[in-house]
Design a protein around this motif. Structure first.
Motif, PDB file in Angstrom:
ATOM      1  N   HIS A 198      -3.758   2.550  -8.341  1.00 56.93           N
ATOM      2  CA  HIS A 198      -3.665   2.305  -6.900  1.00 56.93           C
ATOM      3  C   HIS A 198      -2.497   1.375  -6.595  1.00 56.93           C
ATOM      4  O   HIS A 198      -2.286   0.384  -7.291  1.00 56.93           O
ATOM      5  CB  HIS A 198      -4.987   1.678  -6.453  1.00 56.93           C
ATOM      6  CG  HIS A 198      -5.099   1.411  -4.997  1.00 56.93           C
ATOM      7  ND1 HIS A 198      -5.118   2.407  -4.053  1.00 56.93           N
ATOM      8  CD2 HIS A 198      -5.193   0.240  -4.323  1.00 56.93           C
ATOM      9  CE1 HIS A 198      -5.248   1.864  -2.854  1.00 56.93           C
ATOM     10  NE2 HIS A 198      -5.278   0.555  -2.989  1.00 56.93           N
ATOM     11  N   ASP A 250      -6.049   6.136  -4.913  1.00 60.71           N
ATOM     12  CA  ASP A 250      -5.430   6.866  -3.799  1.00 60.71           C
ATOM     13  C   ASP A 250      -5.741   8.354  -3.771  1.00 60.71           C
ATOM     14  O   ASP A 250      -5.059   9.120  -3.083  1.00 60.71           O
ATOM     15  CB  ASP A 250      -3.899   6.674  -3.788  1.00 60.71           C
ATOM     16  CG  ASP A 250      -3.494   5.251  -3.462  1.00 60.71           C
ATOM     17  OD1 ASP A 250      -3.996   4.708  -2.462  1.00 60.71           O
ATOM     18  OD2 ASP A 250      -2.684   4.680  -4.215  1.00 60.71           O
ATOM     19  N   ARG A 273      -0.982   8.936   6.183  1.00 68.20           N
ATOM     20  CA  ARG A 273      -1.848   8.169   5.289  1.00 68.20           C
ATOM     21  C   ARG A 273      -2.655   7.120   6.036  1.00 68.20           C
ATOM     22  O   ARG A 273      -3.808   6.844   5.706  1.00 68.20           O
ATOM     23  CB  ARG A 273      -1.031   7.518   4.178  1.00 68.20           C
ATOM     24  CG  ARG A 273      -0.437   8.513   3.200  1.00 68.20           C
ATOM     25  CD  ARG A 273       0.240   7.840   2.022  1.00 68.20           C
ATOM     26  NE  ARG A 273      -0.749   7.438   1.023  1.00 68.20           N
ATOM     27  CZ  ARG A 273      -1.013   6.188   0.696  1.00 68.20           C
ATOM     28  NH1 ARG A 273      -0.401   5.200   1.298  1.00 68.20           N
ATOM     29  NH2 ARG A 273      -1.914   5.923  -0.231  1.00 68.20           N
ATOM     30  N   ALA A 306      -2.755  11.590  -7.247  1.00 72.32           N
ATOM     31  CA  ALA A 306      -2.077  10.682  -6.323  1.00 72.32           C
ATOM     32  C   ALA A 306      -1.430   9.520  -7.062  1.00 72.32           C
ATOM     33  O   ALA A 306      -0.321   9.097  -6.724  1.00 72.32           O
ATOM     34  CB  ALA A 306      -3.056  10.168  -5.269  1.00 72.32           C
ATOM     35  N   SER A 348     -11.003   5.785  -3.640  1.00 66.39           N
ATOM     36  CA  SER A 348      -9.716   5.202  -3.249  1.00 66.39           C
ATOM     37  C   SER A 348      -9.178   4.243  -4.298  1.00 66.39           C
ATOM     38  O   SER A 348      -7.968   4.060  -4.415  1.00 66.39           O
ATOM     39  CB  SER A 348      -9.850   4.483  -1.907  1.00 66.39           C
ATOM     40  OG  SER A 348     -10.871   3.498  -1.950  1.00 66.39           O
ATOM     41  N   HIS A 364       0.806  -1.223   0.000  1.00 64.05           N
ATOM     42  CA  HIS A 364       0.000   0.000   0.000  1.00 64.05           C
ATOM     43  C   HIS A 364       0.841   1.276   0.000  1.00 64.05           C
ATOM     44  O   HIS A 364       0.291   2.357  -0.176  1.00 64.05           O
ATOM     45  CB  HIS A 364      -0.933   0.000   1.215  1.00 64.05           C
ATOM     46  CG  HIS A 364      -1.882  -1.157   1.224  1.00 64.05           C
ATOM     47  ND1 HIS A 364      -1.674  -2.274   1.983  1.00 64.05           N
ATOM     48  CD2 HIS A 364      -3.014  -1.379   0.533  1.00 64.05           C
ATOM     49  CE1 HIS A 364      -2.660  -3.141   1.780  1.00 64.05           C
ATOM     50  NE2 HIS A 364      -3.481  -2.624   0.902  1.00 64.05           N
ATOM     51  N   VAL A 409      -6.714   7.576   5.308  1.00 58.29           N
ATOM     52  CA  VAL A 409      -7.585   6.671   4.549  1.00 58.29           C
ATOM     53  C   VAL A 409      -8.843   6.320   5.350  1.00 58.29           C
ATOM     54  O   VAL A 409      -9.914   6.116   4.778  1.00 58.29           O
ATOM     55  CB  VAL A 409      -6.825   5.399   4.117  1.00 58.29           C
ATOM     56  CG1 VAL A 409      -5.655   5.768   3.213  1.00 58.29           C
ATOM     57  CG2 VAL A 409      -6.352   4.564   5.285  1.00 58.29           C
ATOM     58  N   PHE A 459      -0.026  12.137  -3.152  1.00 56.61           N
ATOM     59  CA  PHE A 459       0.071  10.736  -2.744  1.00 56.61           C
ATOM     60  C   PHE A 459       0.524  10.614  -1.295  1.00 56.61           C
ATOM     61  O   PHE A 459      -0.065   9.862  -0.511  1.00 56.61           O
ATOM     62  CB  PHE A 459       1.044   9.961  -3.645  1.00 56.61           C
ATOM     63  CG  PHE A 459       1.267   8.547  -3.155  1.00 56.61           C
ATOM     64  CD1 PHE A 459       0.272   7.587  -3.315  1.00 56.61           C
ATOM     65  CD2 PHE A 459       2.435   8.203  -2.506  1.00 56.61           C
ATOM     66  CE1 PHE A 459       0.455   6.295  -2.826  1.00 56.61           C
ATOM     67  CE2 PHE A 459       2.633   6.909  -2.023  1.00 56.61           C
ATOM     68  CZ  PHE A 459       1.633   5.947  -2.189  1.00 56.61           C
ATOM     69  N   TYR A 462      -8.636   9.761  -2.601  1.00 53.48           N
ATOM     70  CA  TYR A 462      -9.395  10.028  -1.369  1.00 53.48           C
ATOM     71  C   TYR A 462     -10.236  11.298  -1.473  1.00 53.48           C
ATOM     72  O   TYR A 462     -10.303  12.108  -0.554  1.00 53.48           O
ATOM     73  CB  TYR A 462      -8.462  10.028  -0.141  1.00 53.48           C
ATOM     74  CG  TYR A 462      -7.800   8.684  -0.024  1.00 53.48           C
ATOM     75  CD1 TYR A 462      -8.538   7.570   0.361  1.00 53.48           C
ATOM     76  CD2 TYR A 462      -6.463   8.505  -0.363  1.00 53.48           C
ATOM     77  CE1 TYR A 462      -7.956   6.307   0.405  1.00 53.48           C
ATOM     78  CE2 TYR A 462      -5.870   7.259  -0.318  1.00 53.48           C
ATOM     79  CZ  TYR A 462      -6.623   6.162   0.068  1.00 53.48           C
ATOM     80  OH  TYR A 462      -6.061   4.919   0.106  1.00 53.48           O
TER      81      TYR A 462
END
Length: 321
Positions: free
Chosen positions: A319, A262, A67, A164, A213, A54, A71, A189, A264
């Motif tokens: 992602h 990513d 992060r 991101a 996401s 991740h 998230v 990111f 969000y």
């Protein structure tokens, strides 16, 4: 570990985050005691971030801490909820004090910005892995979900998309960017901004909401499916940042905006009869969202450009997972 678990917690995590009066008993006991507000529903979310899955192994520790909480904050934003308490599970190869200090600082800064108290957790030894459970609350019956929309609803998204995923590609050395664009894309990111204020304000406006996401096309499709509808996204409507355009050009930037993860941001639907009130009470230029499409009867999510359905191949910048 050179530090005992007790010493590690005392040094880095006992006062990490906001200090809240509704924490009756926090870090240091077998479990936390929390006072939930009357007339509210409890909202809970959890995410695990694994190094190399991740986030890149070389990610700055402060970014990993940020992060890990961000998230989860984004998940609560999509529910229209207000965050309050967090639990942290931290697996470490070794207790390196410099790393821990930076990680805790990144986590704590974001926690305090959103009045989140760290109320417990666990530490252990092993490959780097961070799990956060976040608890919050929403007025009873007012939570946003993915499943409240219907065909004909307008579809919106906050912020700009694809940044991101490009930032991740920069971190991995798979993409080059102009100097003035690089910092913006990397920050998108490394330090994502959960849309907490917008999420709360969407209560009473949005019929459904999801955080972006896994990519706009995928997540809009999830919202549509939960609402037993389909999604039609307008190719030219998706919002792009100038740094992304300067780095990739329009065609590749738009492809990444639909497929990259990513970000969000929040993707939300609004009943057609409520759109005018939304635009009046939450002006898009102030709240930073854009109309990007509509929910429809046919299942699935599609991107339409001048009447033609677009096909997207794997762009290579999606992602991290």
């Amino acid at each position: 570990m050179a530090l005992s678990e007790f010493a590690l917690i005392e040094r880095y995590f006992r006062t990490c985050g906001a200090q809240r009066g509704d924490v009756l008993l926090g870090v240091g006991d077998d479990a936390a005691l929390l006072a939930t507000p009357p007339g509210s529903d409890l909202v809970a979310a959890t995410d695990t971030l694994v190094a190399g899955v991740h986030f890149p192994h070389q990610s700055p520790p402060a970014s990993i801490g940020h992060r890990a909480l961000a998230v989860n904050l984004s998940d609560l934003a999509a529910m229209g909820a207000r965050p309050a308490w967090a639990l942290l599970g931290l697996t470490l190869p070794a207790a390196e004090e410099a790393w821990l200090g930076e990680f805790a600082a990144g986590f704590a800064a974001l926690a305090r910005a959103h009045e989140v108290a760290l109320v417990g957790g666990d530490t252990t030894r092993g490959p780097l892995c961070v799990t956060v459970a976040l608890l919050g609350h929403v007025p009873h019956g007012a939570a946003l979900t993915r499943g409240g929309a219907r065909a004909g609803d307008a579809l919106f998204v906050s912020g700009t998309l694809g940044d991101a995923a490009a930032g991740l590609a920069l971190e991995q050395g798979r993409l080059a960017a102009p100097a003035d664009a690089r910092a913006w894309l990397r920050e998108r990111f490394l330090l994502p901004t959960p849309r907490m204020a917008l999420g709360e304000r969407l209560r009473g406006h949005a019929s459904a909401c999801i955080d972006v996401s896994d990519g706009l096309l995928a997540d809009a499709g999830k919202l549509a499916a939960a609402s037993r509808a389909g999604a039609q996204l307008v190719y030219d409507a998706v919002p792009l940042s100038e740094p992304l355009l300067a780095t990739l050009g329009e065609e590749r930037a738009r492809e990444l905006a639909f497929t990259g993860g990513d970000d969000y941001e929040l993707c939300f639907a609004v009943h057609a009869e409520n759109v005018a009130r939304l635009l009046c009470e939450l002006p898009p230029q102030r709240w930073g969202y854009t109309r990007i499409g509509v929910l429809c009867e046919s299942a699935g999510a599609a991107v339409v450009r001048e009447g033609t359905v677009m096909e997207f191949s794997h762009s290579g910048y999606e992602h991290f997972a």
